[in-house]
Write a protein that holds these residues in place. Structure first.
Motif, PDB file in Angstrom:
ATOM      1  N   ARG A 289      -9.066  -7.546   0.873  1.00 37.82           N
ATOM      2  CA  ARG A 289      -9.576  -7.416   2.246  1.00 37.82           C
ATOM      3  C   ARG A 289      -9.799  -5.951   2.596  1.00 37.82           C
ATOM      4  O   ARG A 289     -10.838  -5.575   3.178  1.00 37.82           O
ATOM      5  CB  ARG A 289      -8.586  -8.057   3.217  1.00 37.82           C
ATOM      6  N   ALA A 290      -8.844  -5.084   2.237  1.00 35.50           N
ATOM      7  CA  ALA A 290      -8.982  -3.660   2.534  1.00 35.50           C
ATOM      8  C   ALA A 290     -10.154  -3.055   1.763  1.00 35.50           C
ATOM      9  O   ALA A 290     -10.956  -2.299   2.322  1.00 35.50           O
ATOM     10  CB  ALA A 290      -7.685  -2.934   2.188  1.00 35.50           C
ATOM     11  N   ALA A 291     -10.282  -3.392   0.487  1.00 39.18           N
ATOM     12  CA  ALA A 291     -11.371  -2.851  -0.321  1.00 39.18           C
ATOM     13  C   ALA A 291     -12.722  -3.214   0.282  1.00 39.18           C
ATOM     14  O   ALA A 291     -13.629  -2.369   0.351  1.00 39.18           O
ATOM     15  CB  ALA A 291     -11.265  -3.374  -1.757  1.00 39.18           C
ATOM     16  N   ARG A 292     -12.857  -4.457   0.704  1.00 39.89           N
ATOM     17  CA  ARG A 292     -14.121  -4.878   1.318  1.00 39.89           C
ATOM     18  C   ARG A 292     -14.387  -4.126   2.610  1.00 39.89           C
ATOM     19  O   ARG A 292     -15.536  -3.779   2.921  1.00 39.89           O
ATOM     20  CB  ARG A 292     -14.092  -6.383   1.546  1.00 39.89           C
ATOM     21  N   ALA A 293     -13.312  -3.836   3.369  1.00 39.04           N
ATOM     22  CA  ALA A 293     -13.485  -3.082   4.614  1.00 39.04           C
ATOM     23  C   ALA A 293     -13.903  -1.640   4.340  1.00 39.04           C
ATOM     24  O   ALA A 293     -14.574  -1.014   5.168  1.00 39.04           O
ATOM     25  CB  ALA A 293     -12.182  -3.111   5.418  1.00 39.04           C
ATOM     26  N   PHE A 294     -13.510  -1.105   3.167  1.00 37.95           N
ATOM     27  CA  PHE A 294     -13.856   0.272   2.825  1.00 37.95           C
ATOM     28  C   PHE A 294     -15.233   0.394   2.166  1.00 37.95           C
ATOM     29  O   PHE A 294     -15.724   1.517   1.964  1.00 37.95           O
ATOM     30  CB  PHE A 294     -12.817   0.850   1.860  1.00 37.95           C
ATOM     31  N   GLN A 295     -15.863  -0.709   1.826  1.00 39.66           N
ATOM     32  CA  GLN A 295     -17.131  -0.656   1.094  1.00 39.66           C
ATOM     33  C   GLN A 295     -18.192   0.227   1.747  1.00 39.66           C
ATOM     34  O   GLN A 295     -18.895   0.965   1.046  1.00 39.66           O
ATOM     35  CB  GLN A 295     -17.687  -2.069   0.891  1.00 39.66           C
TER      36      GLN A 295
ATOM     37  N   MET B 236     -11.675   9.778  -2.120  1.00 44.67           N
ATOM     38  CA  MET B 236     -10.825   8.736  -2.672  1.00 44.67           C
ATOM     39  C   MET B 236      -9.765   8.357  -1.638  1.00 44.67           C
ATOM     40  O   MET B 236      -9.422   9.167  -0.763  1.00 44.67           O
ATOM     41  CB  MET B 236     -10.094   9.209  -3.941  1.00 44.67           C
ATOM     42  N   VAL B 237      -9.213   7.146  -1.749  1.00 50.82           N
ATOM     43  CA  VAL B 237      -8.090   6.740  -0.907  1.00 50.82           C
ATOM     44  C   VAL B 237      -6.991   6.168  -1.795  1.00 50.82           C
ATOM     45  O   VAL B 237      -7.257   5.611  -2.860  1.00 50.82           O
ATOM     46  CB  VAL B 237      -8.493   5.728   0.182  1.00 50.82           C
ATOM     47  N   ASP B 238      -5.747   6.303  -1.335  1.00 50.38           N
ATOM     48  CA  ASP B 238      -4.575   5.924  -2.125  1.00 50.38           C
ATOM     49  C   ASP B 238      -3.641   5.102  -1.245  1.00 50.38           C
ATOM     50  O   ASP B 238      -3.138   5.596  -0.230  1.00 50.38           O
ATOM     51  CB  ASP B 238      -3.874   7.199  -2.616  1.00 50.38           C
ATOM     52  N   ALA B 239      -3.371   3.843  -1.661  1.00 46.07           N
ATOM     53  CA  ALA B 239      -2.527   2.937  -0.881  1.00 46.07           C
ATOM     54  C   ALA B 239      -1.080   2.928  -1.348  1.00 46.07           C
ATOM     55  O   ALA B 239      -0.239   2.269  -0.714  1.00 46.07           O
ATOM     56  CB  ALA B 239      -3.094   1.519  -0.933  1.00 46.07           C
ATOM     57  N   ASN B 240      -0.763   3.578  -2.457  1.00 45.40           N
ATOM     58  CA  ASN B 240       0.619   3.638  -2.952  1.00 45.40           C
ATOM     59  C   ASN B 240       1.284   2.262  -3.014  1.00 45.40           C
ATOM     60  O   ASN B 240       2.409   2.079  -2.566  1.00 45.40           O
ATOM     61  CB  ASN B 240       1.457   4.586  -2.100  1.00 45.40           C
ATOM     62  N   MET B 241       0.533   1.283  -3.565  1.00 47.51           N
ATOM     63  CA  MET B 241       1.078  -0.050  -3.875  1.00 47.51           C
ATOM     64  C   MET B 241       1.397  -0.871  -2.621  1.00 47.51           C
ATOM     65  O   MET B 241       2.186  -1.809  -2.670  1.00 47.51           O
ATOM     66  CB  MET B 241       2.348   0.062  -4.732  1.00 47.51           C
ATOM     67  N   LYS B 242       0.808  -0.563  -1.498  1.00 45.13           N
ATOM     68  CA  LYS B 242       1.213  -1.107  -0.209  1.00 45.13           C
ATOM     69  C   LYS B 242       0.981  -2.604  -0.069  1.00 45.13           C
ATOM     70  O   LYS B 242       1.780  -3.316   0.554  1.00 45.13           O
ATOM     71  CB  LYS B 242       0.455  -0.359   0.895  1.00 45.13           C
ATOM     72  N   TRP B 243      -0.111  -3.134  -0.645  1.00 45.99           N
ATOM     73  CA  TRP B 243      -0.586  -4.442  -0.231  1.00 45.99           C
ATOM     74  C   TRP B 243      -0.325  -5.537  -1.267  1.00 45.99           C
ATOM     75  O   TRP B 243      -0.121  -5.266  -2.454  1.00 45.99           O
ATOM     76  CB  TRP B 243      -2.101  -4.380   0.021  1.00 45.99           C
ATOM     77  N   SER B 244      -0.394  -6.782  -0.810  1.00 45.88           N
ATOM     78  CA  SER B 244      -0.546  -7.907  -1.731  1.00 45.88           C
ATOM     79  C   SER B 244      -1.960  -7.876  -2.300  1.00 45.88           C
ATOM     80  O   SER B 244      -2.819  -7.114  -1.832  1.00 45.88           O
ATOM     81  CB  SER B 244      -0.294  -9.227  -0.999  1.00 45.88           C
ATOM     82  N   VAL B 245      -2.229  -8.720  -3.278  1.00 43.53           N
ATOM     83  CA  VAL B 245      -3.567  -8.740  -3.880  1.00 43.53           C
ATOM     84  C   VAL B 245      -4.612  -9.139  -2.843  1.00 43.53           C
ATOM     85  O   VAL B 245      -5.671  -8.502  -2.728  1.00 43.53           O
ATOM     86  CB  VAL B 245      -3.594  -9.685  -5.097  1.00 43.53           C
ATOM     87  N   ASP B 246      -4.346 -10.172  -2.072  1.00 44.68           N
ATOM     88  CA  ASP B 246      -5.330 -10.609  -1.072  1.00 44.68           C
ATOM     89  C   ASP B 246      -5.529  -9.551   0.008  1.00 44.68           C
ATOM     90  O   ASP B 246      -6.663  -9.330   0.467  1.00 44.68           O
ATOM     91  CB  ASP B 246      -4.884 -11.931  -0.448  1.00 44.68           C
ATOM     92  N   GLU B 247      -4.448  -8.897   0.434  1.00 42.81           N
ATOM     93  CA  GLU B 247      -4.588  -7.823   1.414  1.00 42.81           C
ATOM     94  C   GLU B 247      -5.408  -6.669   0.840  1.00 42.81           C
ATOM     95  O   GLU B 247      -6.231  -6.066   1.547  1.00 42.81           O
ATOM     96  CB  GLU B 247      -3.209  -7.316   1.831  1.00 42.81           C
ATOM     97  N   ALA B 248      -5.204  -6.371  -0.429  1.00 44.63           N
ATOM     98  CA  ALA B 248      -5.949  -5.281  -1.067  1.00 44.63           C
ATOM     99  C   ALA B 248      -7.434  -5.608  -1.159  1.00 44.63           C
ATOM    100  O   ALA B 248      -8.285  -4.724  -0.955  1.00 44.63           O
ATOM    101  CB  ALA B 248      -5.376  -5.006  -2.459  1.00 44.63           C
TER     102      ALA B 248
END
Length: 361
Positions: free
Chosen positions: A208-214, A194-206
């Motif tokens: 983008r990050a989720a797609r990069a982690f796929q 699992m990974v935890d971002a601790n609320m770091k990103w905007s929705v669009d940034e999140a």
């Protein structure tokens, strides 16, 4: 009637063995522990607690003092009524923050008292399902080098963990991606990560990050954006392509309802010490079950192992990174990827009160 004859708050600042950090809270050198001990007229005792990451513990302690004044002499067995008395009695200045943390600790103490009087472990009093609960190690490791991250992971594997969570949310997304890649290669393809971002990103940034982690087959991405945006979380679930865990910063059953009914979470993640206690946690778990969602947890693993042991839709218990084990008699037992809910009456947490008192001297 089982009258409450004594309600005793406690407040302790506990230094951490090492400085911890994440993408939002920065460096954490200590955590604050708020306890409450309740006794009934027969002398039976129940203990509850909550915690903060270094601030607001004094405010929680003040609210516990107010709750003590409100609840002395009340029927300790009327937990649902006392929960509502506390919630609505403090509602105008509450609904979250120190108020609900204090109410959570008090509610945990009432359930511990009830289970102690019944001579049952809390998980059996709550209905019982399975005392062997899948568990993961929740690392607070954002600033560790990759080598240090892998060494920490090997240490957790040696302690019996068979699922790991790591922090993400570094300045550049490619750094997160490379760290996740290193962990996946180290752990193997099928290991729960699992990974935890601790609320770091905007929705669009999140997204983008989720797609990069796929490509890395994550069990979930946790807290990708602020908790005040359930519609944004729903977008991340729909468009990001990875499961989403959220809830450690939600403070009521009704906030969880917005997320669950709105499609904003895959793994609801209540924290018994800040969502309203055992009473609220179990309602959130059952609401999740009604929506066919697996429930996980945040923090307070010594209490929460009992709650997930009573839930047929439990997923993973988080074993938290704060060092409370130094101040309790029987820390959580973990073997080959499962935490074992104890058979001691109540939640079974026995604090070293003398050791805690020494912190305030």
């Amino acid at each position: 009637m089982v009258a409450l004859s004594s309600i005793q708050p406690g407040f302790f600042r506990i230094p951490l063995p090492e400085v911890l950090s994440d993408s939002t809270h920065g460096e954490m050198t200590a955590f604050e522990l708020n306890t409450v001990r309740v006794r009934d007229a027969d002398g039976a005792e129940g203990v509850g607690y909550t915690y903060t990451v270094g601030r607001n513990g004094g405010a929680v302690n003040a609210v516990l003092g107010e709750l003590s004044e409100m609840m002395l002499g009340e029927d300790a067995d009327a937990i649902e009524r006392l929960w509502h008395k506390g919630w609505w009695g403090l509602h105008y200045g509450g609904r979250g923050g120190p108020t609900v943390l204090a109410l959570s600790a008090f509610d945990i103490a009432l359930w511990d008292l009830k289970a102690n009087r019944a001579g049952l472990p809390l998980w059996k009093l709550l209905g019982g399902y399975d005392p062997l609960v899948p568990v993961y190690a929740g690392g607070i490791d954002l600033d560790l080098s990759v080598d240090a991250l892998l060494r920490q992971t090997d240490g957790n594997l040696g302690r019996g963990f068979r699922a790991i969570k790591m922090k993400v949310g570094r300045k550049n997304l490619h750094e997160d991606v490379e760290r996740v890649r290193a962990m996946r290669e180290h752990l193997g393809q099928d290991f729960p990560l699992m990974v935890d971002a601790n609320m770091k990103w905007s929705v669009d940034e999140a997204i983008r990050a989720a797609r990069a982690f796929q490509p890395f087959g994550l069990t979930w991405l946790e807290e990708p954006t602020i908790p005040d945006d359930p519609a944004g979380h729903a977008r991340i679930v729909r468009e990001g392509g990875v499961p989403i865990a959220a809830g450690e910063n939600l403070r009521s059953l009704w906030e969880f309802k917005l997320y669950i009914a709105g499609g904003g979470v895959t793994y609801p993640e209540p924290d018994v010490t800040n969502c309203g206690g055992v009473t609220s946690f179990m309602k959130i778990a059952h609401l999740s079950e009604a929506f066919n969602l697996p429930v996980t947890s945040h923090g307070a693993h010594d209490v929460t192992v009992h709650l997930l042991a009573a839930c047929p839709n439990r997923s993973f218990l988080e074993a938290h990174g704060f060092g409370l084990d130094r101040y309790i008699a029987d820390p959580l037992v973990i073997r080959e990827g499962v935490a074992i809910a104890p058979d001691r009456p109540g939640h079974g947490i026995r604090f070293d009160w003398d050791g805690l008192a020494a912190l305030t001297s």
